[in-house]
Design a protein around this motif. Structure first.
Motif, PDB file in Angstrom:
ATOM      1  N   ARG A 214       1.017  -1.557  -0.001  1.00  0.00           N
ATOM      2  CA  ARG A 214      -0.186   0.528  -0.473  1.00  0.00           C
ATOM      3  C   ARG A 214       0.694   1.113  -0.265  1.00  0.00           C
ATOM      4  O   ARG A 214      -0.126   2.461   0.195  1.00  0.00           O
ATOM      5  CB  ARG A 214      -0.813  -0.556   1.134  1.00  0.00           C
ATOM      6  CG  ARG A 214       0.013   0.145   2.242  1.00  0.00           C
ATOM      7  CD  ARG A 214      -1.694  -0.058   3.495  1.00  0.00           C
ATOM      8  NE  ARG A 214      -2.935   1.169   2.993  1.00  0.00           N
ATOM      9  CZ  ARG A 214      -2.605   1.364   4.348  1.00  0.00           C
ATOM     10  NH1 ARG A 214      -1.364   2.711   4.645  1.00  0.00           N
ATOM     11  NH2 ARG A 214      -3.640   2.968   3.774  1.00  0.00           N
ATOM     12  N   HIS A 215       2.331   1.093  -0.262  1.00  0.00           N
ATOM     13  CA  HIS A 215       2.516   2.122  -0.325  1.00  0.00           C
ATOM     14  C   HIS A 215       3.021   2.865  -1.461  1.00  0.00           C
ATOM     15  O   HIS A 215       3.623   1.893  -2.797  1.00  0.00           O
ATOM     16  CB  HIS A 215       4.119   2.393   0.265  1.00  0.00           C
ATOM     17  CG  HIS A 215       5.460   2.904   0.296  1.00  0.00           C
ATOM     18  ND1 HIS A 215       6.158   3.909  -0.358  1.00  0.00           N
ATOM     19  CD2 HIS A 215       5.928   3.611   1.982  1.00  0.00           C
ATOM     20  CE1 HIS A 215       6.874   5.085   0.214  1.00  0.00           C
ATOM     21  NE2 HIS A 215       6.191   4.632   1.505  1.00  0.00           N
ATOM     22  N   PRO A 216       2.819   4.375  -2.164  1.00  0.00           N
ATOM     23  CA  PRO A 216       2.685   4.394  -2.807  1.00  0.00           C
ATOM     24  C   PRO A 216       4.084   4.802  -3.681  1.00  0.00           C
ATOM     25  O   PRO A 216       3.471   5.221  -4.962  1.00  0.00           O
ATOM     26  CB  PRO A 216       1.835   5.630  -2.868  1.00  0.00           C
ATOM     27  CG  PRO A 216       2.443   6.052  -0.965  1.00  0.00           C
ATOM     28  CD  PRO A 216       2.122   5.092  -0.502  1.00  0.00           C
ATOM     29  N   ARG A 217       5.323   4.899  -3.183  1.00  0.00           N
ATOM     30  CA  ARG A 217       6.251   4.838  -4.033  1.00  0.00           C
ATOM     31  C   ARG A 217       7.410   4.091  -4.079  1.00  0.00           C
ATOM     32  O   ARG A 217       8.338   3.848  -4.519  1.00  0.00           O
ATOM     33  CB  ARG A 217       6.786   6.733  -3.488  1.00  0.00           C
ATOM     34  CG  ARG A 217       6.358   7.611  -3.370  1.00  0.00           C
ATOM     35  CD  ARG A 217       7.020   8.475  -1.910  1.00  0.00           C
ATOM     36  NE  ARG A 217       5.589   9.309  -1.509  1.00  0.00           N
ATOM     37  CZ  ARG A 217       5.731  10.822  -2.388  1.00  0.00           C
ATOM     38  NH1 ARG A 217       6.638  11.118  -3.556  1.00  0.00           N
ATOM     39  NH2 ARG A 217       5.150  11.738  -1.431  1.00  0.00           N
ATOM     40  N   VAL A 218       6.744   2.308  -4.005  1.00  0.00           N
ATOM     41  CA  VAL A 218       7.308   1.421  -4.090  1.00  0.00           C
ATOM     42  C   VAL A 218       6.595   0.501  -4.378  1.00  0.00           C
ATOM     43  O   VAL A 218       5.731   0.378  -4.680  1.00  0.00           O
ATOM     44  CB  VAL A 218       7.619   1.095  -2.738  1.00  0.00           C
ATOM     45  CG1 VAL A 218       7.907  -0.425  -2.870  1.00  0.00           C
ATOM     46  CG2 VAL A 218       8.448   2.152  -2.238  1.00  0.00           C
ATOM     47  N   LYS A 219       8.166   0.079  -5.522  1.00  0.00           N
ATOM     48  CA  LYS A 219       7.716  -1.069  -6.220  1.00  0.00           C
ATOM     49  C   LYS A 219       8.676  -2.434  -5.044  1.00  0.00           C
ATOM     50  O   LYS A 219       9.050  -2.375  -5.792  1.00  0.00           O
ATOM     51  CB  LYS A 219       8.005  -1.055  -7.533  1.00  0.00           C
ATOM     52  CG  LYS A 219       7.492  -2.555  -8.534  1.00  0.00           C
ATOM     53  CD  LYS A 219       7.926  -2.548  -9.736  1.00  0.00           C
ATOM     54  CE  LYS A 219       8.158  -3.355 -10.746  1.00  0.00           C
ATOM     55  NZ  LYS A 219       8.538  -3.766 -12.176  1.00  0.00           N
ATOM     56  N   ILE A 220       7.789  -3.702  -5.722  1.00  0.00           N
ATOM     57  CA  ILE A 220       8.528  -4.785  -4.618  1.00  0.00           C
ATOM     58  C   ILE A 220       9.016  -5.299  -5.735  1.00  0.00           C
ATOM     59  O   ILE A 220       7.978  -6.102  -6.843  1.00  0.00           O
ATOM     60  CB  ILE A 220       7.838  -5.525  -3.558  1.00  0.00           C
ATOM     61  CG1 ILE A 220       7.035  -5.118  -3.355  1.00  0.00           C
ATOM     62  CG2 ILE A 220       7.566  -6.637  -3.239  1.00  0.00           C
ATOM     63  CD1 ILE A 220       6.146  -5.627  -1.769  1.00  0.00           C
ATOM     64  N   ALA A 221       9.921  -5.743  -6.373  1.00  0.00           N
ATOM     65  CA  ALA A 221      10.668  -6.120  -7.764  1.00  0.00           C
ATOM     66  C   ALA A 221      11.336  -7.285  -7.630  1.00  0.00           C
ATOM     67  O   ALA A 221      11.678  -8.187  -8.497  1.00  0.00           O
ATOM     68  CB  ALA A 221      11.858  -5.187  -8.166  1.00  0.00           C
ATOM     69  N   ALA A 222      11.651  -7.671  -6.624  1.00  0.00           N
ATOM     70  CA  ALA A 222      12.333  -9.064  -5.916  1.00  0.00           C
ATOM     71  C   ALA A 222      11.995  -9.002  -4.420  1.00  0.00           C
ATOM     72  O   ALA A 222      11.813  -8.736  -3.206  1.00  0.00           O
ATOM     73  CB  ALA A 222      13.641  -9.141  -6.176  1.00  0.00           C
TER      74      ALA A 222
END
Length: 350
Positions: free
Chosen positions: A26-34
């Motif tokens: 739910r963090h608007p500035r984060v993409k979980i990439a790995a």
């Protein structure tokens, strides 16, 4: 740093790893990439934690498979003792990486203390020198400029937050601090252990690590720093049959001229404006259920019947403010994001 960052979570198959996923989704500035795991590499996150069914997430891989070129920040949720080498290897590959380490491997500034408490020499001495101790509210400036943040332990966070300001103001005796800190079962991790079976722990309470719990070393370090001299608190952890939460009752001896009311006033002033810390009205006692599932802390001060003593109470969720939530808070600080982003949810009650 960019408005949107790619993060990797090492050790995503544990409780703190899964909690990081829950918060970062739910963090608007984060993409979980790995996401990495050891024994569970190759599986989907939803296979390990069914609460993520229907959520698009990377499959679990090994650490060696991560493409660091695509990663801005790493959360390291690995066991202590293994993390030093892993993080050193990450920085060898990418100097500009930011790392928030949830293990104990970089919490102690003195390598001799680390060896004493953890039983082996520190394996990354140069990195230890630059690690910032991650109690966000008390070390924000150092965290903001660091590339390696050592997230503190859950027990230690619970007691450091209320006691360090009182030591700094010389309101309590550094030689007479008694901490009794009760934690829920998730603090023991997710690995199967006979002594953690439901029938072994339900309907009872017991102390563990008495006189030798490793979080004591963090209390020593931060209490010494705050008081300006040697301070040796008595710390007794208790295991109680609930899933989440820590509840610390700290008995302190007042310095000459100090009162319990003055302790309360100091904590209120110290944390005025802090988004995640609530100092309750004088004499009111916090409850762990009121912070469950959140990044919030509640503090209370009560006068003891002895005129020279007071009782300071602190409670937080061991998996959130005691681990993954504080890690996200530190990420926000080091990346220049609003500190509360991704952490605004209040407690789950009842």
């Amino acid at each position: 740093m960019a408005d949107l960052i790619n993060v990797a979570i090492l050790g995503a198959s544990g409780y703190t790893g899964s909690e990081l996923v829950r918060l970062l989704l739910r963090h608007p500035r984060v993409k979980i990439a790995a996401l990495t795991a050891d024994r569970k590499a190759g599986q989907a996150m939803a296979d390990v934690f069914p609460q993520f069914a229907g959520v698009e997430l990377p499959r679990l891989i090994t650490i060696a498979e991560i493409d660091l070129d695509a990663i801005d920040l790493v959360f390291c949720a690995l066991p202590h003792g293994t993390t030093q080498g892993v993080i050193a290897g990450l920085f060898e590959k990418k100097q500009t990486l930011k790392v928030v380490d949830l293990s104990a491997d970089f919490r102690l500034a003195d390598p001799a203390d680390y060896e004493t408490w953890y039983g082996h020499p520190h394996q990354a001495l140069e990195l230890q020198k630059e690690a910032a101790f991650g109690v966000t509210e008390l070390n924000r400036d150092a965290i903001a400029g660091a590339r390696l943040i050592a997230n503190p332990g859950c027990h230690s966070t619970t007691s450091i937050l209320p006691i360090v300001p009182l030591l700094r103001e010389k309101l309590i005796d550094p030689d007479n601090i008694v901490v009794v800190s009760a934690t829920g079962m998730s603090g023991a991790g997710r690995a199967a252990k006979e002594e953690m079976l439901f029938s072994e722990v339900s309907e009872g309470v017991h102390a563990y690590g008495v006189g030798k719990h490793r979080h004591t070393s963090e209390l020593d370090q931060e209490f010494d720093k705050a008081s300006g001299r040697l301070s040796r608190a008595t710390f007794t952890p208790l295991l109680i049959p609930m899933n989440r939460g820590i509840y610390a009752t700290v008995t302190v001896t007042l310095a000459a001229g100090a009162t319990a009311e003055k302790l309360h006033e100091t904590l209120t002033e110290t944390y005025a404006g802090e988004p995640f810390i609530a100092v309750l009205p004088f004499g009111k006692v916090p409850q762990s259920r009121h912070v469950r599932g959140s990044n919030f802390v509640q503090l209370g001060v009560v006068a003891d019947r002895g005129p020279d003593r007071a009782i300071v109470i602190s409670t937080l969720d061991n998996l959130v403010k005691g681990a993954s939530g504080q890690a996200v808070q530190n990420m926000n600080v080091v990346c220049g994001f609003p500190e509360t982003e991704g952490l605004e949810s209040r407690a789950v009650f009842p």
